[in-house]
Design an enzyme around this catalytic site. Sequence first.
Site, PDB file in Angstrom:
ATOM      1  N   TYR A 142       0.826  -1.206   0.000  1.00 40.48           N
ATOM      2  CA  TYR A 142       0.000   0.000   0.000  1.00 40.48           C
ATOM      3  C   TYR A 142       0.863   1.260   0.000  1.00 40.48           C
ATOM      4  CZ  TYR A 142      -4.147  -2.876   0.976  1.00 40.48           C
ATOM      5  OH  TYR A 142      -5.159  -3.797   0.913  1.00 40.48           O
ATOM      6  N   LYS A 191       2.816 -15.210   2.629  1.00 42.59           N
ATOM      7  CA  LYS A 191       2.765 -15.985   1.383  1.00 42.59           C
ATOM      8  C   LYS A 191       4.213 -16.328   1.036  1.00 42.59           C
ATOM      9  CE  LYS A 191       0.581 -17.691  -2.227  1.00 42.59           C
ATOM     10  NZ  LYS A 191      -0.320 -18.874  -2.134  1.00 42.59           N
ATOM     11  N   ASP A 223      -3.608 -17.927   1.876  1.00 42.40           N
ATOM     12  CA  ASP A 223      -4.776 -18.559   1.234  1.00 42.40           C
ATOM     13  C   ASP A 223      -5.400 -19.587   2.173  1.00 42.40           C
ATOM     14  OD1 ASP A 223      -2.382 -19.924   0.883  1.00 42.40           O
ATOM     15  OD2 ASP A 223      -2.777 -20.545  -1.178  1.00 42.40           O
ATOM     16  N   ASP A 247      -5.627  -6.235   5.765  1.00 45.28           N
ATOM     17  CA  ASP A 247      -6.797  -5.513   5.255  1.00 45.28           C
ATOM     18  C   ASP A 247      -7.868  -6.523   4.850  1.00 45.28           C
ATOM     19  OD1 ASP A 247      -8.442  -3.529   4.250  1.00 45.28           O
ATOM     20  OD2 ASP A 247      -7.374  -3.379   2.340  1.00 45.28           O
ATOM     21  N   ASP A 251     -11.551  -7.928   7.099  1.00 44.55           N
ATOM     22  CA  ASP A 251     -12.935  -7.862   6.620  1.00 44.55           C
ATOM     23  C   ASP A 251     -13.600  -9.230   6.755  1.00 44.55           C
ATOM     24  OD1 ASP A 251     -12.560  -5.199   5.811  1.00 44.55           O
ATOM     25  OD2 ASP A 251     -13.764  -5.484   4.000  1.00 44.55           O
TER      26      ASP A 251
HETATM   27  C1  IPM Z   1      -9.293  -0.284   5.923  1.00 42.39           C
HETATM   28  C2  IPM Z   1      -9.650   0.278   4.586  1.00 42.39           C
HETATM   29  C3  IPM Z   1      -8.504   1.121   4.091  1.00 42.39           C
HETATM   30  C4  IPM Z   1      -7.275   0.244   4.073  1.00 42.39           C
HETATM   31  C5  IPM Z   1      -8.700   1.784   2.731  1.00 42.39           C
HETATM   32  C6  IPM Z   1      -9.986   2.595   2.696  1.00 42.39           C
HETATM   33  C7  IPM Z   1      -7.526   2.607   2.314  1.00 42.39           C
HETATM   34  O1  IPM Z   1      -9.969  -0.744   3.716  1.00 42.39           O
HETATM   35  O2  IPM Z   1      -9.047   0.504   6.852  1.00 42.39           O
HETATM   36  O3  IPM Z   1      -9.256  -1.500   6.053  1.00 42.39           O
HETATM   37  O4  IPM Z   1      -7.037  -0.483   3.113  1.00 42.39           O
HETATM   38  O5  IPM Z   1      -6.548   0.248   5.045  1.00 42.39           O
HETATM   39 MG    MG Z   2     -10.144  -2.626   4.641  1.00 41.79          MG
END
Ligand code: IPM
Ligand code: MG
Length: 357
Positions: A142, A191, A223, A247, A251
């Site tokens: 990133y 990985k 994975d 990241d 989620d």
């Molecule tokens: C998070 C979000 C951010 C990230 C984005 C919006 C830049 O997805 O905080 O997880 O990737 O860190």
């Molecule tokens: Mg995120």
Amino acid sequence: MNYNIALLKGDGIGPEIVDSAVKVLEKIGAKYNHTFNFTPYLIGGCAIDATGAPLPEETVKGCLASDSVLLGAVGGPKWDTLPGNLRPEKALLGIRAALELFTNLRPAKLYPALKGASPLRADIVEKGFDLMIVRELTGGIYFGERGRRDGKYGPEAYDTEAYSRMEIERIGRVAFETAMKRDKKLVSIDKANVLETSRLWREIMHEMSKEYPEVEYSDMLVDNAAMQLVKNPRQFDVIVTSNMFGDILSDEASQITGSIGMLASSSLGNTKRGLYEPIHGSAPDIAGQNKANPIATILSAAMMLRYSFDLSEEAKCIEDAVDRVLEKGYRTADLLGGSNETPLTCTEITEKILEEL
Ligand code: IPM
Ligand code: MG
């Protein structure tokens, strides 16, 4: 005590959920005799509209001058077509870098009251789970070099990942220390069968594991980890991983708890100042409709009390209030699953939490 908090409400549902968390902090302040001073600053799309830049200098200065930072969410379709360095998301990366917040803690635990909202099979969630993702936040792909160029097949785009020994060691240290305070189990996710950065990552994690003989340490490929999280989330206590893998996996971890609307996070560096934010986004589809779930932001405020201000009793008071509200069956729309009950609005569930404080 007096605490100065920078508020970055951002876009979409950001203002609504931050307002809820502010009400909770004000009530806690009154109850425990603390004064929280809030100063709002622009970030993301609203900052682009007002100043032309997603992360105005004044915002960075204000955050640096504060004791801690509470953030809502940034982004929305209105700004999606802007070039990469002008996008709202760039501001989020920018503020993390400017405050040197290299650690992102993302706890994912299953609330017993919300078992029914988890998409996992009942026998998997039956015994619950409680894990902590330690995500590296200011390095990796990133933040690597990226661009466009002419390639073998014509114009191409590229992104690069680099990790230094220093960056891996410092996040590794946080992860091992976090594990020591919890169930002393750490899984490092990488990985390493493909990526050189992962091989260095793994090498260093192994070296560090010798300093923490009490921590049961293992590695897992990303994975496989994505699969294990839905197969048996209970096997995890602390996870440490790179910026991008963290990241994605956070989620996933949030959704198996029932709703991404529940998960808080804190971003920390070497000082007490942190940046606290829900892990979900700005949800433009429901923005301004009073439908958002403010719990992730309220729990982020609790994390701020605990990590930045050492107010763990106050933090626990908030967390317990959230627990009780859920136990009593109050739900925002995201927590209702398929049921046709009428959901509470953002302000209504906030009121319920305030009543429990
Ligand atoms: C998070 C979000 C951010 C990230 C984005 C919006 C830049 O997805 O905080 O997880 O990737 O860190
Ligand atoms: Mg995120």
